[in-house]
Design a protein around this motif. Structure first.
Motif, mmCIF file in Angstrom:
data_model
loop_
_atom_site.group_PDB
_atom_site.id
_atom_site.type_symbol
_atom_site.label_atom_id
_atom_site.label_comp_id
_atom_site.label_asym_id
_atom_site.label_seq_id
_atom_site.Cartn_x
_atom_site.Cartn_y
_atom_site.Cartn_z
ATOM 1 N N ALA A 46 28.249 15.150 2.031
ATOM 2 C CA ALA A 46 27.485 13.906 2.008
ATOM 3 C C ALA A 46 26.098 14.105 2.611
ATOM 4 O O ALA A 46 25.097 13.607 2.086
ATOM 5 C CB ALA A 46 28.235 12.810 2.759
ATOM 6 N N LEU A 47 26.028 14.850 3.685
ATOM 7 C CA LEU A 47 24.747 15.136 4.319
ATOM 8 C C LEU A 47 23.850 15.953 3.390
ATOM 9 O O LEU A 47 22.664 15.644 3.219
ATOM 10 C CB LEU A 47 24.968 15.879 5.640
ATOM 11 C CG LEU A 47 23.737 16.201 6.465
ATOM 12 C CD1 LEU A 47 23.029 14.918 6.895
ATOM 13 C CD2 LEU A 47 24.133 17.015 7.677
ATOM 14 N N ALA A 48 24.407 16.979 2.761
ATOM 15 C CA ALA A 48 23.631 17.806 1.833
ATOM 16 C C ALA A 48 23.143 16.982 0.644
ATOM 17 O O ALA A 48 21.984 17.113 0.219
ATOM 18 C CB ALA A 48 24.473 18.982 1.358
ATOM 19 N N GLY B 252 7.429 10.886 -5.420
ATOM 20 C CA GLY B 252 6.330 10.086 -4.867
ATOM 21 C C GLY B 252 5.058 10.895 -4.714
ATOM 22 O O GLY B 252 3.966 10.451 -5.095
ATOM 23 N N ILE B 253 5.189 12.098 -4.178
ATOM 24 C CA ILE B 253 4.017 12.961 -4.003
ATOM 25 C C ILE B 253 3.457 13.367 -5.370
ATOM 26 O O ILE B 253 2.238 13.354 -5.579
ATOM 27 C CB ILE B 253 4.388 14.198 -3.161
ATOM 28 C CG1 ILE B 253 4.681 13.764 -1.721
ATOM 29 C CG2 ILE B 253 3.274 15.239 -3.197
ATOM 30 C CD1 ILE B 253 5.272 14.862 -0.853
ATOM 31 N N GLY C 157 14.851 14.324 -0.703
ATOM 32 C CA GLY C 157 13.803 15.263 -1.085
ATOM 33 C C GLY C 157 13.301 15.017 -2.492
ATOM 34 O O GLY C 157 12.093 15.121 -2.760
ATOM 35 N N THR C 158 14.196 14.680 -3.389
ATOM 36 C CA THR C 158 13.805 14.385 -4.765
ATOM 37 C C THR C 158 12.927 13.138 -4.827
ATOM 38 O O THR C 158 11.896 13.120 -5.511
ATOM 39 C CB THR C 158 15.051 14.202 -5.649
ATOM 40 O OG1 THR C 158 15.827 15.405 -5.592
ATOM 41 C CG2 THR C 158 14.681 13.898 -7.079
#
Length: 69
Positions: free
Chosen positions: A24-26, A39-40, A33-34
């Motif tokens: 779940a953390l991964a 956004g960037i 990150g996606t």
């Protein structure tokens, strides 16, 4: 003190629960990150679009200004 409490809580979990928590953390990190990456990327795309419009305007204006002088 909160670190010790988290470690105690983590040590009480069963192996399967720890594995699930790790997955779940991964997955959460990957999704975050996606989203940040999109956004960037969108910001860079907007900047490039603005520069492209500015360049087009300059190309259109240049011949007109040369004929006036």
């Amino acid at each position: 003190m909160p670190k010790i409490t988290a470690l105690r809580w983590l040590s009480r979990l069963k192996v399967g629960q720890k594995i699930s928590l790790g997955y779940a953390l991964a997955l959460g990190i990957a999704v975050s990150g996606t989203i940040v990456g999109f956004g960037i990327g969108n910001q860079y795309r907007q900047q490039a679009s603005q520069r492209q419009k500015h360049t087009r305007n300059e190309v259109e204006i240049l011949p007109k200004s040369q004929t006036l002088t």
